[in-house]
Design a protein around this motif. Sequence first.
Motif, PDB file in Angstrom:
ATOM      1  N   PRO A 126      32.960  56.233  44.626  1.00 28.07           N
ATOM      2  CA  PRO A 126      32.987  56.909  45.739  1.00 28.07           C
ATOM      3  C   PRO A 126      32.924  56.332  46.867  1.00 28.07           C
ATOM      4  O   PRO A 126      32.280  55.223  47.101  1.00 28.07           O
ATOM      5  CB  PRO A 126      31.700  57.876  45.448  1.00 28.07           C
ATOM      6  N   GLY A 127      33.751  56.583  47.975  1.00 24.46           N
ATOM      7  CA  GLY A 127      33.825  55.912  49.349  1.00 24.46           C
ATOM      8  C   GLY A 127      34.869  54.833  49.189  1.00 24.46           C
ATOM      9  O   GLY A 127      34.974  54.363  50.313  1.00 24.46           O
ATOM     10  N   ASP A 128      35.389  54.434  48.234  1.00 20.90           N
ATOM     11  CA  ASP A 128      36.494  53.461  48.141  1.00 20.90           C
ATOM     12  C   ASP A 128      37.651  53.797  49.063  1.00 20.90           C
ATOM     13  O   ASP A 128      37.974  54.947  48.996  1.00 20.90           O
ATOM     14  CB  ASP A 128      36.900  52.979  46.725  1.00 20.90           C
ATOM     15  N   PRO A 129      38.323  52.961  49.555  1.00 22.03           N
ATOM     16  CA  PRO A 129      39.548  53.208  50.309  1.00 22.03           C
ATOM     17  C   PRO A 129      40.633  54.101  49.625  1.00 22.03           C
ATOM     18  O   PRO A 129      40.625  53.303  48.321  1.00 22.03           O
ATOM     19  CB  PRO A 129      39.975  51.722  51.132  1.00 22.03           C
ATOM     20  N   VAL A 130      41.417  54.615  50.205  1.00 18.75           N
ATOM     21  CA  VAL A 130      42.486  55.466  49.465  1.00 18.75           C
ATOM     22  C   VAL A 130      43.373  54.190  48.698  1.00 18.75           C
ATOM     23  O   VAL A 130      43.957  54.403  47.494  1.00 18.75           O
ATOM     24  CB  VAL A 130      43.381  56.297  50.507  1.00 18.75           C
ATOM     25  N   GLU A 131      43.512  53.416  49.229  1.00 19.01           N
ATOM     26  CA  GLU A 131      44.567  52.093  48.587  1.00 19.01           C
ATOM     27  C   GLU A 131      43.975  51.688  47.225  1.00 19.01           C
ATOM     28  O   GLU A 131      44.732  51.408  46.470  1.00 19.01           O
ATOM     29  CB  GLU A 131      44.725  50.888  49.794  1.00 19.01           C
ATOM     30  N   VAL A 132      42.637  51.483  47.312  1.00 20.69           N
ATOM     31  CA  VAL A 132      41.903  51.110  46.292  1.00 20.69           C
ATOM     32  C   VAL A 132      42.204  52.045  44.908  1.00 20.69           C
ATOM     33  O   VAL A 132      42.580  52.016  44.048  1.00 20.69           O
ATOM     34  CB  VAL A 132      40.716  50.711  46.333  1.00 20.69           C
ATOM     35  N   LEU A 133      42.039  53.546  45.610  1.00 14.39           N
ATOM     36  CA  LEU A 133      41.969  54.522  44.377  1.00 14.39           C
ATOM     37  C   LEU A 133      43.315  54.759  43.973  1.00 14.39           C
ATOM     38  O   LEU A 133      43.622  54.901  42.857  1.00 14.39           O
ATOM     39  CB  LEU A 133      41.767  55.840  45.169  1.00 14.39           C
ATOM     40  N   LEU A 134      44.458  54.293  44.893  1.00 16.32           N
ATOM     41  CA  LEU A 134      45.860  54.654  44.312  1.00 16.32           C
ATOM     42  C   LEU A 134      46.454  53.387  43.551  1.00 16.32           C
ATOM     43  O   LEU A 134      47.182  53.765  42.440  1.00 16.32           O
ATOM     44  CB  LEU A 134      46.791  54.767  45.262  1.00 16.32           C
ATOM     45  N   HIS A 135      45.848  52.226  43.734  1.00 14.64           N
ATOM     46  CA  HIS A 135      46.704  50.997  43.196  1.00 14.64           C
ATOM     47  C   HIS A 135      45.936  50.220  42.186  1.00 14.64           C
ATOM     48  O   HIS A 135      46.479  49.097  41.744  1.00 14.64           O
ATOM     49  CB  HIS A 135      47.254  50.135  44.444  1.00 14.64           C
ATOM     50  N   THR A 136      44.412  50.512  41.940  1.00 13.67           N
ATOM     51  CA  THR A 136      43.604  49.643  41.130  1.00 13.67           C
ATOM     52  C   THR A 136      42.902  50.633  40.315  1.00 13.67           C
ATOM     53  O   THR A 136      42.851  51.948  40.492  1.00 13.67           O
ATOM     54  CB  THR A 136      42.754  48.940  41.899  1.00 13.67           C
ATOM     55  N   GLN A 137      42.688  50.025  39.219  1.00 16.26           N
ATOM     56  CA  GLN A 137      41.696  50.689  38.338  1.00 16.26           C
ATOM     57  C   GLN A 137      40.003  50.212  38.343  1.00 16.26           C
ATOM     58  O   GLN A 137      39.265  50.259  37.475  1.00 16.26           O
ATOM     59  CB  GLN A 137      42.051  50.710  36.626  1.00 16.26           C
ATOM     60  N   GLY A 138      39.816  49.894  40.000  1.00  9.77           N
ATOM     61  CA  GLY A 138      38.444  49.486  39.995  1.00  9.77           C
ATOM     62  C   GLY A 138      37.796  48.074  39.874  1.00  9.77           C
ATOM     63  O   GLY A 138      38.799  47.201  39.693  1.00  9.77           O
ATOM     64  N   ARG A 139      36.809  47.895  39.780  1.00  6.00           N
ATOM     65  CA  ARG A 139      36.081  46.753  39.645  1.00  6.00           C
ATOM     66  C   ARG A 139      35.049  46.753  38.503  1.00  6.00           C
ATOM     67  O   ARG A 139      34.620  47.886  38.485  1.00  6.00           O
ATOM     68  CB  ARG A 139      35.549  46.190  41.076  1.00  6.00           C
ATOM     69  N   PRO A 140      34.497  45.551  37.919  1.00  5.09           N
ATOM     70  CA  PRO A 140      33.533  45.777  37.126  1.00  5.09           C
ATOM     71  C   PRO A 140      32.237  46.474  37.379  1.00  5.09           C
ATOM     72  O   PRO A 140      31.857  46.561  38.734  1.00  5.09           O
ATOM     73  CB  PRO A 140      33.059  44.388  36.867  1.00  5.09           C
ATOM     74  N   MET A 141      31.533  47.141  36.260  1.00  4.30           N
ATOM     75  CA  MET A 141      30.345  48.010  36.691  1.00  4.30           C
ATOM     76  C   MET A 141      29.289  47.129  36.996  1.00  4.30           C
ATOM     77  O   MET A 141      28.270  47.168  37.757  1.00  4.30           O
ATOM     78  CB  MET A 141      30.025  48.822  35.538  1.00  4.30           C
ATOM     79  N   SER A 142      29.351  45.849  36.223  1.00  3.02           N
ATOM     80  CA  SER A 142      27.951  44.944  36.401  1.00  3.02           C
ATOM     81  C   SER A 142      28.266  43.750  37.007  1.00  3.02           C
ATOM     82  O   SER A 142      29.472  42.980  36.914  1.00  3.02           O
ATOM     83  CB  SER A 142      27.563  44.627  34.809  1.00  3.02           C
ATOM     84  N   PRO A 143      27.635  43.272  37.817  1.00  6.46           N
ATOM     85  CA  PRO A 143      27.710  41.992  38.478  1.00  6.46           C
ATOM     86  C   PRO A 143      27.804  40.730  37.565  1.00  6.46           C
ATOM     87  O   PRO A 143      28.374  39.754  37.770  1.00  6.46           O
ATOM     88  CB  PRO A 143      26.535  41.694  39.575  1.00  6.46           C
ATOM     89  N   HIS A 144      27.277  40.786  36.497  1.00  4.00           N
ATOM     90  CA  HIS A 144      27.324  39.851  35.085  1.00  4.00           C
ATOM     91  C   HIS A 144      28.498  40.145  34.487  1.00  4.00           C
ATOM     92  O   HIS A 144      28.602  39.249  33.269  1.00  4.00           O
ATOM     93  CB  HIS A 144      25.921  39.902  34.341  1.00  4.00           C
ATOM     94  N   ASP A 145      29.454  41.100  34.436  1.00  2.77           N
ATOM     95  CA  ASP A 145      30.684  41.089  33.784  1.00  2.77           C
ATOM     96  C   ASP A 145      31.482  39.932  34.243  1.00  2.77           C
ATOM     97  O   ASP A 145      31.859  39.470  35.109  1.00  2.77           O
ATOM     98  CB  ASP A 145      31.398  42.356  34.202  1.00  2.77           C
ATOM     99  N   GLU A 146      32.010  39.091  32.974  1.00  8.16           N
ATOM    100  CA  GLU A 146      32.696  37.946  33.138  1.00  8.16           C
ATOM    101  C   GLU A 146      34.317  38.362  32.555  1.00  8.16           C
ATOM    102  O   GLU A 146      34.434  38.661  31.473  1.00  8.16           O
ATOM    103  CB  GLU A 146      32.268  36.793  32.584  1.00  8.16           C
TER     104      GLU A 146
END
Length: 554
Positions: A360-380
């Motif tokens: 929630p709050g991500d820019p529209v460009e992120v919502l349209l063109h990506t599947q997001g970023r990892p949930m955890s800071p420790h995801d490798e």
Amino acid sequence: MSTGFSQGQGDLTDGFVPFPADRAATYRHAGYWTGQPLDSILSNAAARWPEVTAIVDAQRSYTFAELDAVADRVAARLAARGLQAGDRVLLQLPNTTEFAVAFFGLLRAGVVPVMCLSGHRSAELSHFAGISGAVGLVITDTAAGFDFRAMAAQLQRDHPQLRHVIVDGDPGGYLPWSALTDPGADGPATAPVRGQFDPAAPALLLVSGGTTGLPKLIARTHDDYVYTAVASAREYRMTSDDTYLVALPAGHNFPLACPGLLGAMTVGAPTVFTDDPSPENAFALIDKHHVTVTGLVNALAKVWAQACDWEPVLPTSLRVVQVGGSRMTAEEARFILDNLTPGLSQIFGMAEGMLNFTRPGDPVEVLLHTQGRPMSPHDEMLVVDEHGDAVAPGEEGELLVRGPNTINGYYRAEEANARSFSAQGHYRSGDRVRIFADGPLAGHVEVTGRIKDVIHRGGETVSASDLEEHLFAHPGIYAAAAVALPDEYLGEKICAAVVFSGKELTLAELHGFLDSRGVSSHAKPDMLAGLPSLPKTAVGKVDKKQIIALLGSS
């Protein structure tokens, strides 16, 4: 038919691949893993919000305190009938409140539920029973014209250890579900005292999408699954003011804990169950219960968005609609964003653990063109080429992952583990991705395709090779290939391209044959195409790209 219980087969940890000690210590030190049992999500909610509605369906509802009490009762009566901590039980119930009651009742007894889906049939359940050594089965009586009790009888013949058959509805000679849940039924009501407890041991067994052969079992631990529910609810900014709708099959990882039912419970939010995700029914439920969060597969999200043009009741309370299950184009994302909800969240994850999503709050460009970023800071995350070497930043390749909620090996599947995990413990996702290296999308993931031969049909992952094995078994089929063709509503539909050895079959006749082999309802072909021969590549393999091009142009 027996309603007694027997001791489970094999120790729970036999064939379980634990987290390496050094990484486990890191995740505990970071505070991701808290050492709590998975059912503590319910007991904590009952202590904090006892009178708040926890779960509701068309028939009834439970407060957190009521759900906690009935889970205790189920656990006590399972234990009284001989079920022991560490035993496995196949859980296959539709989307009702009783799914949640059974899930927590099993957990509270120390039993590990095997999360079967409603579309699974005897082929899959027999496979799960054999791998897990399950001693029990919790089912409904009938649904959509299918008698689950008849399937249970067949499973018992094939697996003598599967003696606990519990039926919600008409038991047909098996143990009625009400014998475990009703306050007035015989048996104790207090859950057994939890003995020695290992939060790093399996809490439940999810099923894989079945990329090669029958689905594999995914052992998720208490530590990693509690973390999944808590962290995903936090990232979606869920509070007790939210209400979650389970519109997808409840046994899926997605509506169970991403954040799903379990994530909602961590913040005291109610969960609504429905087995009818049609816009007419779902929109009415959303309006009635002021639903704010739900998860949908891409095809269903598009149907909902289209229905906003004609349905009299609109889903105006929705704050977040997670959409995943297959690749989404920017045009599809824009259509959903403009017509269904401004709170679109693209989600890309797997029952094996790792989750990426837009917030929630991500820019529209992120919502349209990506599947997001990892949930955890420790995801490798590593992106590698066909030789296993890292690609240049921003380039495409196969995604390899490890982290605090990603498994280190499938359950009792040594051969699959040798293929699916690197020497460093990274899970080979089979997905082709790029991770943006710079600009406003930096650090975000775009799914560009897949490596493994699977079909994403309406949110279900269907193994092409598994379906082909069933097709080859038909005496009237000489050669066969299962391929994905684009479909406006399903995302991809299943086409069986076959060479007949005699008289041509109809699609209905093929479905009847697959039914006799216990093939899941969602894994049967939508289309049957007879060909004089199957095209081959230069090295003699079936050329599925050419088949798709041929059928797509016909």
